[in-house]
Design an enzyme around this catalytic site. Structure first.
Site, PDB file in Angstrom:
ATOM      1  N   HIS A 141     -47.427 -24.379  15.982  1.00 40.02           N
ATOM      2  CA  HIS A 141     -46.527 -23.694  15.051  1.00 40.02           C
ATOM      3  C   HIS A 141     -47.297 -23.264  13.804  1.00 40.02           C
ATOM      4  O   HIS A 141     -48.033 -24.042  13.212  1.00 40.02           O
ATOM      5  CB  HIS A 141     -45.380 -24.634  14.658  1.00 40.02           C
ATOM      6  CG  HIS A 141     -44.616 -24.173  13.450  1.00 40.02           C
ATOM      7  ND1 HIS A 141     -43.427 -23.482  13.535  1.00 40.02           N
ATOM      8  CD2 HIS A 141     -44.893 -24.276  12.121  1.00 40.02           C
ATOM      9  CE1 HIS A 141     -42.995 -23.190  12.313  1.00 40.02           C
ATOM     10  NE2 HIS A 141     -43.867 -23.661  11.438  1.00 40.02           N
ATOM     11  N   ASP A 177     -46.602 -28.900  23.052  1.00 38.76           N
ATOM     12  CA  ASP A 177     -46.608 -27.772  23.988  1.00 38.76           C
ATOM     13  C   ASP A 177     -46.686 -26.424  23.275  1.00 38.76           C
ATOM     14  O   ASP A 177     -46.524 -25.367  23.875  1.00 38.76           O
ATOM     15  CB  ASP A 177     -45.373 -27.816  24.902  1.00 38.76           C
ATOM     16  CG  ASP A 177     -44.076 -27.709  24.111  1.00 38.76           C
ATOM     17  OD1 ASP A 177     -44.117 -27.719  22.851  1.00 38.76           O
ATOM     18  OD2 ASP A 177     -43.009 -27.627  24.753  1.00 38.76           O
ATOM     19  N   HIS A 178     -46.899 -26.460  21.977  1.00 36.75           N
ATOM     20  CA  HIS A 178     -47.108 -25.206  21.232  1.00 36.75           C
ATOM     21  C   HIS A 178     -47.751 -25.516  19.891  1.00 36.75           C
ATOM     22  O   HIS A 178     -47.740 -26.674  19.444  1.00 36.75           O
ATOM     23  CB  HIS A 178     -45.785 -24.457  21.026  1.00 36.75           C
ATOM     24  CG  HIS A 178     -44.825 -25.142  20.084  1.00 36.75           C
ATOM     25  ND1 HIS A 178     -44.015 -26.182  20.468  1.00 36.75           N
ATOM     26  CD2 HIS A 178     -44.558 -24.932  18.770  1.00 36.75           C
ATOM     27  CE1 HIS A 178     -43.268 -26.572  19.443  1.00 36.75           C
ATOM     28  NE2 HIS A 178     -43.590 -25.848  18.402  1.00 36.75           N
ATOM     29  N   ARG A 228     -35.632 -17.181  13.592  1.00 34.65           N
ATOM     30  CA  ARG A 228     -34.404 -17.789  14.095  1.00 34.65           C
ATOM     31  C   ARG A 228     -33.330 -17.778  13.012  1.00 34.65           C
ATOM     32  O   ARG A 228     -33.617 -18.126  11.860  1.00 34.65           O
ATOM     33  CB  ARG A 228     -34.630 -19.255  14.504  1.00 34.65           C
ATOM     34  CG  ARG A 228     -35.637 -19.464  15.614  1.00 34.65           C
ATOM     35  CD  ARG A 228     -35.846 -20.975  15.796  1.00 34.65           C
ATOM     36  NE  ARG A 228     -37.042 -21.261  16.576  1.00 34.65           N
ATOM     37  CZ  ARG A 228     -37.719 -22.411  16.491  1.00 34.65           C
ATOM     38  NH1 ARG A 228     -37.306 -23.356  15.663  1.00 34.65           N
ATOM     39  NH2 ARG A 228     -38.788 -22.611  17.223  1.00 34.65           N
ATOM     40  N   HIS A 267     -44.661 -31.110  19.040  1.00 39.53           N
ATOM     41  CA  HIS A 267     -45.570 -29.963  19.056  1.00 39.53           C
ATOM     42  C   HIS A 267     -46.742 -30.122  20.029  1.00 39.53           C
ATOM     43  O   HIS A 267     -47.840 -29.634  19.772  1.00 39.53           O
ATOM     44  CB  HIS A 267     -46.077 -29.676  17.642  1.00 39.53           C
ATOM     45  CG  HIS A 267     -45.018 -29.085  16.758  1.00 39.53           C
ATOM     46  ND1 HIS A 267     -43.930 -29.798  16.319  1.00 39.53           N
ATOM     47  CD2 HIS A 267     -44.852 -27.833  16.265  1.00 39.53           C
ATOM     48  CE1 HIS A 267     -43.151 -29.023  15.583  1.00 39.53           C
ATOM     49  NE2 HIS A 267     -43.686 -27.825  15.536  1.00 39.53           N
TER      50      HIS A 267
HETATM   51 ZN    ZN Z   1     -42.222 -23.564  15.181  1.00 41.99          ZN
END
Ligand code: ZN
Length: 244
Positions: free
Chosen positions: A228, A225-226, A170, A223
Site C-alpha cells: 500500500h 498480499d499487497h 474508495r 498487507h
Molecule cells: Zn491500501
C-alpha cells in the site's frame, strides 16, 4: 500519448486550435499538448501556475524520504526534483525546465493529464464520480493524479515494469466493504494498493524515493498480499518483512 480514438480526435481539435499561436510564439518548437502546454522555460526563483503544473509531474522525484510542495514556487527542492527527472530520462541535468524537459513530460502524459501508464479508471473502481470519500470529489481526483505521477517515477526506477493496481480511491462505503482501515488514504484518493511484480518488498522499498509518505507492506497486518502506498501528513512506513 494517446490511447483512444476519442482522445485522438480531441487532440487533433486542440492542435488545430492552438497551432497558430504556437508557431507565432516559438517557431520550430511549437507543441500543443492535449493536457497542458508550457509557454516559457522555468528555473529556480520563478513562480506561477506553470511551475505548479511542473511540480505535479516531478513530484515522484523528491529524493529519499521527502516530497516537494505543490505551491507554484520554484525553489531548491523543485530544482532538485527536475534534476532527478532529467537524469532518469537521460536529459541534460541542469535543473532548468526547458523544451527538452517539457517534451519528455508531453510524451509521458495522456490528454486527461494522467501519466501514460496509469489511468483514472484503474484507480477508481468504486465510485466513478469520486464522491463519498474523506475529501471532495475534485480533491480526491487530484490526489489520485499526483500519486499516479509518483508511481510513474517509481515505475521508471524499477526498470519500466508494469505495476498492477488492485485498489485506489474508495468512498466510505467501498472502504467498509473491503475492510479498509478507518483513516485509510484510499478515502483521500492518493492511496493505492499494488500487487504482483516486481515484488511487494521491492515496491515498498523503492516507494521511499518517490514521495510516498504512507507505505505499508509485507509484515504489516493485512498487507502480506499487497503493498500500500499513499500520502499521509506525516511519514508512516511499515513493511517489517522488507526491512522497513
Ligand atoms: Zn491500501
Amino acid at each position: 500519448m494517446i490511447r483512444r480514438i476519442g482522445k485522438i480526435l480531441a487532440a487533433l481539435a486542440l492542435t488545430a486550435a492552438s497551432t497558430v499561436i504556437g508557431v507565432t510564439a516559438t517557431a520550430g518548437a511549437a507543441h500543443a499538448d492535449g493536457c497542458y502546454t508550457w509557454g516559457r522555460t522555468l528555473s529556480e526563483g520563478m513562480s506561477g501556475e506553470d511551475v505548479r503544473q511542473l511540480q505535479i509531474r516531478v513530484s515522484g522525484y523528491p529524493g529519499y524520504a521527502s516530497r516537494i510542495a505543490l505551491d507554484g514556487a520554484f525553489g531548491p527542492a523543485t530544482r532538485s526534483a527536475v534534476i532527478r527527472f532529467q537524469q532518469a530520462y537521460g536529459l541534460a541535468a541542469d535543473g532548468v525546465a526547458g523544451p527538452n524537459t517539457f517534451n519528455q513530460l508531453y510524451a509521458l502524459q495522456d490528454d486527461d493529464c494522467t501519466p501514460v501508464n496509469f489511468s483514472y479508471a484503474e484507480w477508481n473502481r468504486c465510485n466513478s464520480d469520486w464522491s463519498g470519500g474523506a475529501v471532495s470529489a475534485s480533491t480526491a481526483k487530484f490526489n489520485a493524479l499526483v500519486s499516479m505521477w509518483k508511481l510513474q517515477a517509481m515505475r521508471r526506477a524499477l526498470g519500466s515494469v508494469p505495476l498492477y493496481i488492485s485498489s485506489g480511491f474508495r468512498s466510505y462505503a467501498c472502504n467498509s466493504a473491503v475492510g479498509g482501515a478507518a483513516g485509510s488514504r484510499h478515502l483521500y484518493g492518493d492511496g493505492v494498493d499494488l500487487t504482483g511484480s516486481p515484488t511487494l518488498c521491492r515496491m515498498a522499498q523503492q516507494a521511499r524515493y518517490h514521495g510516498f509518505t504512507n507505505i505499508l507492506g509485507p509484515g504489516y497486518p493485512g498487507h502480506n498480499d499487497h503493498t500500500h502506498l499513499g500520502n499521509s501528513a506525516s511519514q508512516s512506513w511499515s513493511a517489517p518483512n522488507c526491512g522497513i
